[in-house]
Design an enzyme around this catalytic site. Structure first.
Site, PDB file in Angstrom:
ATOM      1  CD  GLU A 176      -3.104   1.682   0.129  1.00 12.13           C
ATOM      2  OE1 GLU A 176      -2.519   2.437  -0.544  1.00 12.13           O
ATOM      3  OE2 GLU A 176      -3.166   0.125   0.053  1.00 12.13           O
ATOM      4  CE  LYS A 179     -16.135  11.212 -14.909  1.00 12.04           C
ATOM      5  NZ  LYS A 179     -15.547  13.301 -15.200  1.00 12.04           N
ATOM      6  CG  PHE A 221     -17.019   1.968   2.827  1.00  9.45           C
ATOM      7  CD1 PHE A 221     -17.891   3.211   3.002  1.00  9.45           C
ATOM      8  CD2 PHE A 221     -15.730   1.733   3.078  1.00  9.45           C
ATOM      9  CE1 PHE A 221     -17.558   4.291   3.816  1.00  9.45           C
ATOM     10  CE2 PHE A 221     -15.345   2.952   3.811  1.00  9.45           C
ATOM     11  CZ  PHE A 221     -16.050   4.232   4.493  1.00  9.45           C
ATOM     12  CG  ASP A 224     -10.268   4.499  -8.359  1.00  7.68           C
ATOM     13  OD1 ASP A 224     -11.568   3.833  -8.580  1.00  7.68           O
ATOM     14  OD2 ASP A 224      -9.903   5.686  -7.938  1.00  7.68           O
TER      15      ASP A 224
END
Length: 257
Positions: free
Chosen positions: A110, A164, A238, A160
Protein backbone atom coordinates in the site's frame (compact mmCIF):
# COMPACT_ATOMS: atom_id res chain seq x y z
CA UNK A 1 -11.98 5.90 -6.53
CA UNK A 2 -15.07 7.19 -4.84
CA UNK A 3 -15.18 7.88 -1.13
CA UNK A 4 -16.99 4.65 -0.35
CA UNK A 5 -14.13 2.40 -1.33
CA UNK A 6 -11.75 1.32 1.38
CA UNK A 7 -8.82 0.71 -0.97
CA UNK A 8 -7.23 3.98 -2.16
CA UNK A 9 -4.59 2.31 -4.32
CA UNK A 10 -5.37 1.60 -7.88
CA UNK A 11 -4.57 1.40 -11.47
CA UNK A 12 -1.74 1.48 -13.97
CA UNK A 13 -1.08 4.53 -16.09
CA UNK A 14 -2.37 4.57 -19.61
CA UNK A 15 -0.47 1.88 -21.55
CA UNK A 16 0.23 4.18 -24.44
CA UNK A 17 2.10 6.72 -22.33
CA UNK A 18 5.87 6.76 -22.71
CA UNK A 19 8.68 8.42 -20.82
CA UNK A 20 12.46 8.51 -21.27
CA UNK A 21 14.27 5.48 -19.92
CA UNK A 22 16.04 6.05 -16.59
CA UNK A 23 19.80 6.19 -16.45
CA UNK A 24 21.33 2.76 -16.29
CA UNK A 25 18.30 1.00 -17.75
CA UNK A 26 18.80 -1.34 -20.71
CA UNK A 27 18.83 0.65 -23.97
CA UNK A 28 18.83 3.74 -21.81
CA UNK A 29 19.00 6.08 -24.79
CA UNK A 30 15.63 4.88 -26.13
CA UNK A 31 12.09 5.62 -24.98
CA UNK A 32 10.30 2.75 -23.25
CA UNK A 33 6.71 1.96 -22.41
CA UNK A 34 5.80 3.10 -18.92
CA UNK A 35 5.62 0.13 -16.59
CA UNK A 36 2.39 -0.99 -14.99
CA UNK A 37 1.87 0.43 -11.53
CA UNK A 38 -0.56 -0.95 -8.98
CA UNK A 39 -1.68 2.41 -7.60
CA UNK A 40 -2.55 6.04 -8.00
CA UNK A 41 -1.17 8.04 -5.09
CA UNK A 42 -3.86 9.84 -3.09
CA UNK A 43 -3.46 12.72 -0.70
CA UNK A 44 -4.26 12.08 2.93
CA UNK A 45 -3.37 13.13 6.43
CA UNK A 46 -1.58 10.80 8.83
CA UNK A 47 -3.11 11.17 12.28
CA UNK A 48 -1.16 11.17 15.55
CA UNK A 49 -2.11 7.58 16.35
CA UNK A 50 -0.94 6.43 12.96
CA UNK A 51 2.28 8.42 13.32
CA UNK A 52 2.96 6.74 16.68
CA UNK A 53 2.30 3.36 15.08
CA UNK A 54 4.94 4.11 12.44
CA UNK A 55 7.46 4.84 15.20
CA UNK A 56 6.51 1.93 17.46
CA UNK A 57 5.80 -0.83 14.95
CA UNK A 58 7.34 0.30 11.68
CA UNK A 59 10.84 -1.05 12.42
CA UNK A 60 9.48 -4.59 12.81
CA UNK A 61 6.61 -4.77 10.33
CA UNK A 62 7.65 -2.43 7.50
CA UNK A 63 9.89 -3.93 4.83
CA UNK A 64 12.18 -1.83 2.66
CA UNK A 65 11.92 -2.22 -1.08
CA UNK A 66 15.17 -3.16 -2.75
CA UNK A 67 15.64 -4.75 -6.18
CA UNK A 68 16.83 -8.12 -4.93
CA UNK A 69 15.04 -11.30 -3.76
CA UNK A 70 13.32 -11.11 -0.38
CA UNK A 71 14.32 -13.67 2.25
CA UNK A 72 10.73 -14.36 3.30
CA UNK A 73 11.58 -16.73 6.14
CA UNK A 74 13.88 -14.13 7.71
CA UNK A 75 11.32 -11.36 7.22
CA UNK A 76 8.64 -13.30 9.12
CA UNK A 77 10.85 -15.35 11.40
CA UNK A 78 9.20 -18.54 10.19
CA UNK A 79 8.24 -20.57 7.12
CA UNK A 80 4.53 -20.55 6.24
CA UNK A 81 2.23 -20.24 3.21
CA UNK A 82 2.69 -16.77 1.70
CA UNK A 83 -0.13 -14.53 0.51
CA UNK A 84 0.00 -11.04 -0.97
CA UNK A 85 -2.57 -8.26 -0.60
CA UNK A 86 -2.41 -5.35 -3.02
CA UNK A 87 -3.91 -2.04 -1.95
CA UNK A 88 -5.26 -2.69 1.55
CA UNK A 89 -6.75 0.77 2.13
CA UNK A 90 -7.00 1.40 5.87
CA UNK A 91 -6.15 -2.21 6.68
CA UNK A 92 -9.26 -3.34 8.54
CA UNK A 93 -9.94 -6.36 6.35
CA UNK A 94 -6.23 -7.19 6.22
CA UNK A 95 -5.92 -7.27 10.01
CA UNK A 96 -9.04 -9.43 10.29
CA UNK A 97 -7.83 -11.96 7.73
CA UNK A 98 -4.40 -12.23 9.34
CA UNK A 99 -6.04 -12.93 12.71
CA UNK A 100 -8.40 -15.63 11.45
CA UNK A 101 -5.58 -17.24 9.45
CA UNK A 102 -2.65 -17.20 11.91
CA UNK A 103 -0.83 -20.02 10.12
CA UNK A 104 -0.41 -17.93 6.96
CA UNK A 105 2.02 -15.09 6.23
CA UNK A 106 0.78 -11.93 4.51
CA UNK A 107 2.89 -9.54 2.42
CA UNK A 108 0.83 -6.36 2.04
CA UNK A 109 1.50 -3.49 -0.38
CA UNK A 110 0.00 0.00 0.00
CA UNK A 111 1.42 3.40 -0.93
CA UNK A 112 -1.14 5.48 1.02
CA UNK A 113 0.71 6.64 4.15
CA UNK A 114 -2.35 7.00 6.44
CA UNK A 115 -3.48 3.52 5.41
CA UNK A 116 -0.11 2.02 6.28
CA UNK A 117 -0.18 3.84 9.62
CA UNK A 118 -3.69 2.55 10.28
CA UNK A 119 -2.68 -1.06 9.64
CA UNK A 120 0.41 -0.67 11.83
CA UNK A 121 -1.86 0.63 14.57
CA UNK A 122 -4.16 -2.40 14.21
CA UNK A 123 -1.16 -4.72 14.28
CA UNK A 124 0.00 -3.19 17.56
CA UNK A 125 -3.44 -3.16 19.17
CA UNK A 126 -4.16 -6.78 18.27
CA UNK A 127 -0.70 -8.33 18.56
CA UNK A 128 -0.69 -9.49 14.94
CA UNK A 129 2.57 -11.18 13.99
CA UNK A 130 1.94 -12.55 10.49
CA UNK A 131 1.83 -9.32 8.45
CA UNK A 132 4.70 -7.49 6.78
CA UNK A 133 4.13 -4.28 4.82
CA UNK A 134 5.74 -2.65 1.81
CA UNK A 135 4.89 1.02 1.35
CA UNK A 136 5.80 0.57 -2.26
CA UNK A 137 4.38 -0.33 -5.66
CA UNK A 138 3.30 -3.98 -5.65
CA UNK A 139 4.43 -4.50 -9.25
CA UNK A 140 8.04 -3.68 -8.40
CA UNK A 141 7.87 -5.89 -5.31
CA UNK A 142 6.58 -8.75 -7.46
CA UNK A 143 9.12 -8.26 -10.21
CA UNK A 144 12.23 -7.78 -8.12
CA UNK A 145 11.67 -9.29 -4.67
CA UNK A 146 9.30 -12.24 -5.14
CA UNK A 147 10.01 -15.02 -7.60
CA UNK A 148 7.55 -16.68 -9.91
CA UNK A 149 5.44 -19.38 -8.20
CA UNK A 150 6.40 -17.95 -4.80
CA UNK A 151 2.90 -17.00 -3.60
CA UNK A 152 0.10 -19.22 -2.34
CA UNK A 153 -2.46 -16.56 -3.14
CA UNK A 154 -3.17 -12.90 -3.95
CA UNK A 155 -5.98 -10.68 -2.60
CA UNK A 156 -7.18 -7.49 -4.31
CA UNK A 157 -10.32 -6.13 -2.67
CA UNK A 158 -12.32 -3.18 -4.04
CA UNK A 159 -9.76 -1.61 -6.37
CA UNK A 160 -10.71 1.75 -7.82
CA UNK A 161 -13.44 1.07 -10.44
CA UNK A 162 -12.68 4.19 -12.51
CA UNK A 163 -16.33 4.61 -13.42
CA UNK A 164 -15.99 6.83 -16.50
CA UNK A 165 -15.51 5.03 -19.81
CA UNK A 166 -12.49 7.11 -20.75
CA UNK A 167 -10.78 6.03 -17.52
CA UNK A 168 -11.35 2.27 -17.89
CA UNK A 169 -7.81 1.86 -19.21
CA UNK A 170 -6.62 2.93 -15.74
CA UNK A 171 -8.26 -0.02 -14.01
CA UNK A 172 -5.84 -2.31 -12.26
CA UNK A 173 -7.36 -5.57 -13.45
CA UNK A 174 -6.10 -5.85 -17.02
CA UNK A 175 -4.79 -8.85 -18.93
CA UNK A 176 -1.02 -8.20 -18.64
CA UNK A 177 -1.23 -7.51 -14.90
CA UNK A 178 -3.33 -10.62 -14.21
CA UNK A 179 -0.86 -12.73 -16.17
CA UNK A 180 1.94 -11.27 -14.07
CA UNK A 181 0.06 -12.20 -10.90
CA UNK A 182 -0.73 -15.69 -12.15
CA UNK A 183 2.93 -16.39 -12.89
CA UNK A 184 3.82 -15.47 -9.30
CA UNK A 185 1.20 -17.82 -7.80
CA UNK A 186 2.05 -21.46 -7.19
CA UNK A 187 -0.02 -24.12 -8.97
CA UNK A 188 -3.00 -24.76 -6.71
CA UNK A 189 -2.86 -21.22 -5.28
CA UNK A 190 -5.52 -18.62 -5.94
CA UNK A 191 -6.29 -15.06 -7.00
CA UNK A 192 -9.20 -13.47 -5.10
CA UNK A 193 -10.73 -10.25 -6.44
CA UNK A 194 -13.73 -8.39 -5.02
CA UNK A 195 -15.65 -5.38 -6.30
CA UNK A 196 -18.95 -3.65 -5.60
CA UNK A 197 -19.17 -2.11 -9.09
CA UNK A 198 -20.92 -4.49 -11.49
CA UNK A 199 -19.36 -3.20 -14.74
CA UNK A 200 -15.95 -3.78 -13.18
CA UNK A 201 -17.00 -7.28 -12.09
CA UNK A 202 -17.92 -7.95 -15.71
CA UNK A 203 -14.49 -6.77 -16.88
CA UNK A 204 -12.70 -8.76 -14.16
CA UNK A 205 -14.56 -11.88 -15.24
CA UNK A 206 -13.59 -11.37 -18.88
CA UNK A 207 -9.94 -10.82 -17.99
CA UNK A 208 -9.78 -13.83 -15.68
CA UNK A 209 -11.50 -16.13 -18.18
CA UNK A 210 -8.97 -15.13 -20.82
CA UNK A 211 -5.96 -16.03 -18.65
CA UNK A 212 -4.93 -19.64 -19.44
CA UNK A 213 -3.07 -20.05 -16.14
CA UNK A 214 -6.28 -19.53 -14.11
CA UNK A 215 -9.54 -21.46 -13.70
CA UNK A 216 -12.68 -20.45 -11.82
CA UNK A 217 -13.04 -22.14 -8.43
CA UNK A 218 -16.83 -21.61 -8.24
CA UNK A 219 -18.64 -24.93 -8.73
CA UNK A 220 -21.77 -23.03 -9.76
CA UNK A 221 -20.60 -19.55 -10.76
CA UNK A 222 -22.96 -16.69 -10.11
CA UNK A 223 -23.31 -13.54 -12.21
CA UNK A 224 -20.01 -12.58 -13.87
CA UNK A 225 -18.43 -15.82 -12.67
CA UNK A 226 -18.64 -14.84 -9.01
CA UNK A 227 -18.18 -17.21 -6.09
CA UNK A 228 -19.70 -17.09 -2.60
CA UNK A 229 -17.82 -14.73 -0.28
CA UNK A 230 -15.24 -16.78 1.67
CA UNK A 231 -15.57 -16.66 5.44
CA UNK A 232 -12.12 -15.12 5.83
CA UNK A 233 -13.06 -11.91 3.99
CA UNK A 234 -15.01 -9.65 6.36
CA UNK A 235 -17.75 -7.28 5.29
CA UNK A 236 -16.52 -3.69 5.31
CA UNK A 237 -18.73 -0.93 6.70
CA UNK A 238 -19.24 0.39 3.17
CA UNK A 239 -20.15 -3.09 1.95
CA UNK A 240 -22.68 -3.53 4.77
CA UNK A 241 -24.24 -0.20 3.90
CA UNK A 242 -24.36 -1.12 0.23
CA UNK A 243 -26.01 -4.46 0.94
CA UNK A 244 -28.70 -2.71 2.97
CA UNK A 245 -29.30 -0.44 -0.03
CA UNK A 246 -29.56 -3.42 -2.34
CA UNK A 247 -26.14 -3.07 -3.97
CA UNK A 248 -24.24 -6.13 -5.11
CA UNK A 249 -20.75 -7.36 -4.27
CA UNK A 250 -18.88 -9.79 -6.50
CA UNK A 251 -16.08 -12.09 -5.31
CA UNK A 252 -14.11 -13.78 -8.10
CA UNK A 253 -11.75 -16.55 -7.02
CA UNK A 254 -9.59 -18.26 -9.61
CA UNK A 255 -7.06 -21.06 -9.08
CA UNK A 256 -3.62 -21.25 -10.65
CA UNK A 257 -3.32 -24.39 -12.78
Amino acid sequence: MNAEHENPSSAPPSPEETTPAPAGAPDGDKPYMRVIKSYVLRAGRTGPGQARAYQQHGPKYLLTYQPEPLDVETAFGRSAPLFMEIGFGMGGATAHIAQVRPDDNFICCEVHEPGVGSLLKLIGENGIENIRIFRHDAVEVLDHMLGEQSLDGVHIFFPDPWHKSRHHKRRLIQGPFVNRLARHIKPGGYLHLATDWEPYAEQMHAVLKAEPLLVNTAAEPGPHGCAPKPDYRPLTKFENRGIKLGHGVWDLIYQRV
